[in-house]
Design an enzyme around this catalytic site. Sequence first.
Site, PDB file in Angstrom:
ATOM      1  CG  ASN A  63      -1.516  10.633 -10.845  1.00  0.00           C
ATOM      2  OD1 ASN A  63      -1.957  10.825 -11.984  1.00  0.00           O
ATOM      3  ND2 ASN A  63      -0.532   9.781 -10.598  1.00  0.00           N
ATOM      4  CD1 TRP A  64      -7.708  13.233 -11.258  1.00  0.00           C
ATOM      5  CD2 TRP A  64      -8.545  13.846 -13.246  1.00  0.00           C
ATOM      6  NE1 TRP A  64      -8.513  14.320 -11.050  1.00  0.00           N
ATOM      7  CE2 TRP A  64      -9.054  14.718 -12.256  1.00  0.00           C
ATOM      8  CE3 TRP A  64      -8.937  14.045 -14.576  1.00  0.00           C
ATOM      9  CZ2 TRP A  64      -9.922  15.767 -12.553  1.00  0.00           C
ATOM     10  CZ3 TRP A  64      -9.799  15.092 -14.869  1.00  0.00           C
ATOM     11  CH2 TRP A  64     -10.288  15.940 -13.865  1.00  0.00           C
ATOM     12  CE  LYS A  65      -2.061   6.509  -9.958  1.00  0.00           C
ATOM     13  NZ  LYS A  65      -1.678   5.337  -9.183  1.00  0.00           N
TER      14      LYS A  65
ATOM     15  CB  SER B 181      -3.603   3.308  -0.007  1.00  0.00           C
ATOM     16  OG  SER B 181      -3.400   2.302  -0.991  1.00  0.00           O
TER      17      SER B 181
ATOM     18  CG  HIS C 249       3.385   7.971 -10.811  1.00  0.00           C
ATOM     19  ND1 HIS C 249       3.131   6.618 -10.850  1.00  0.00           N
ATOM     20  CD2 HIS C 249       2.586   8.475  -9.847  1.00  0.00           C
ATOM     21  CE1 HIS C 249       2.201   6.329  -9.950  1.00  0.00           C
ATOM     22  NE2 HIS C 249       1.852   7.434  -9.328  1.00  0.00           N
TER      23      HIS C 249
ATOM     24  CD  GLU D  18       0.668   4.108 -11.659  1.00  0.00           C
ATOM     25  OE1 GLU D  18       0.204   4.995 -12.372  1.00  0.00           O
ATOM     26  OE2 GLU D  18       0.179   3.793 -10.550  1.00  0.00           O
TER      27      GLU D  18
ATOM     28  N   GLY E 124      -4.322   9.044  -5.710  1.00  0.00           N
ATOM     29  CA  GLY E 124      -4.698   8.391  -6.965  1.00  0.00           C
ATOM     30  C   GLY E 124      -6.182   8.070  -6.978  1.00  0.00           C
ATOM     31  N   GLY E 125      -6.521   6.832  -6.641  1.00  0.00           N
ATOM     32  CA  GLY E 125      -7.905   6.347  -6.716  1.00  0.00           C
ATOM     33  C   GLY E 125      -8.925   7.281  -6.075  1.00  0.00           C
TER      34      GLY E 125
ATOM     35  CD  GLU F  61       2.722   8.745  -5.455  1.00  0.00           C
ATOM     36  OE1 GLU F  61       1.592   9.105  -5.112  1.00  0.00           O
ATOM     37  OE2 GLU F  61       2.976   8.320  -6.598  1.00  0.00           O
TER      38      GLU F  61
ATOM     39  N   GLY G  96      -2.381   2.032  -4.797  1.00  0.00           N
ATOM     40  CA  GLY G  96      -3.503   1.243  -5.292  1.00  0.00           C
ATOM     41  C   GLY G  96      -3.736  -0.049  -4.530  1.00  0.00           C
TER      42      GLY G  96
HETATM   43  P1  13P Z   1      -3.553   5.535  -4.916  1.00  0.00           P
HETATM   44  O1  13P Z   1      -3.997   6.729  -4.115  1.00  0.00           O
HETATM   45  O2  13P Z   1      -4.606   4.987  -5.818  1.00  0.00           O
HETATM   46  O3  13P Z   1      -2.881   4.505  -4.066  1.00  0.00           O
HETATM   47  O4  13P Z   1      -2.406   6.067  -5.943  1.00  0.00           O
HETATM   48  C1  13P Z   1      -1.375   6.838  -5.471  1.00  0.00           C
HETATM   49  C2  13P Z   1      -0.630   7.385  -6.614  1.00  0.00           C
HETATM   50  O5  13P Z   1      -0.004   6.675  -7.384  1.00  0.00           O
HETATM   51  C3  13P Z   1      -0.699   8.837  -6.834  1.00  0.00           C
HETATM   52  O6  13P Z   1       0.245   9.254  -7.769  1.00  0.00           O
END
Ligand code: 13P
Length: 266
Positions: A16-18, A224, A108, A110, A245-246, A178, A184
């Site tokens: 997930n590149w956000k 993470s 998600h 967010e 994510g990251g 999640e 994050g």
């Molecule tokens: P991180 O891997 O950066 O913690 O993010 C997870 C995430 O929100 C994937 O959708």
Amino acid sequence: MAVAGRAGRTPLIAGNWKLNLDHLQAIAFVQKLAWSLKDARHDFDTVEVAVFPPFTDLRSVQTLVSADKLPIKYGAQDVSEHESGAYTGEVSAQFLAALNCSYVIIGHSERRALHGETDELIARKAKAAIKAGLVPVICVGETAEDLEQHGPSAIPVAQLGTIAEALKAGDDIVVAYEPVWAIGSGQAATAEQAQTVAAQLRTVLEEKLDADTAAATRILYGGSVKAANIAGFMRQKDIDGALVGGASLDVAEFSSIAQFPKHVGV
Ligand code: 13P
């Protein structure tokens, strides 16, 4: 190499590149990822790999994937509940399907936190995605306060329960557990905790849909995830992949996560 112990569920490593990487950066990234996995002789039938770029990148990613016949899948990070009409700023599931998206992330944390998305709206979006032939990646998870007050499972179980009410047996979905506090933060859940919640989420699917659908549905862990901790998650019997994510923004790291069977011998 077959990945044992998953009742035929093909693991999915999803990035997930956000709000990162524009369409030019997306092309360079997907090209490098494909090379990295090819060099490593990655078997895409054994572990599926998917990226979730911003909407504006999808056409470019489609063109690259189709021209170079890359085995990488892709999807969007959100979708409208509507098919068309006066919904400024929205993108329909039909439009995503027309770009050959396989998946779409829905609900998600967010979007729940920043855009007020409810389980009811998420359920409608999931139905819209399924109707268009997309596989929704339905996200659930507890905040740090939820964890303190209710433990890890109660909130994600309740969220998935409400969403699954709107679905039917046989629907092709992916569930992503999640924990919000793990996203994050560098502080991933333990593999054991993730397994406990994943098993309970599978029970929800069994109760609300049916046993076959529950057994066929892939449940991902997200929060993470890195190359250094993927092995522990993938050794769990109810965890069928990761929503990253990251670490999905680093080609070498994401490629290494996708190659988890080499590290863990699962
Ligand atoms: P991180 O891997 O950066 O913690 O993010 C997870 C995430 O929100 C994937 O959708």
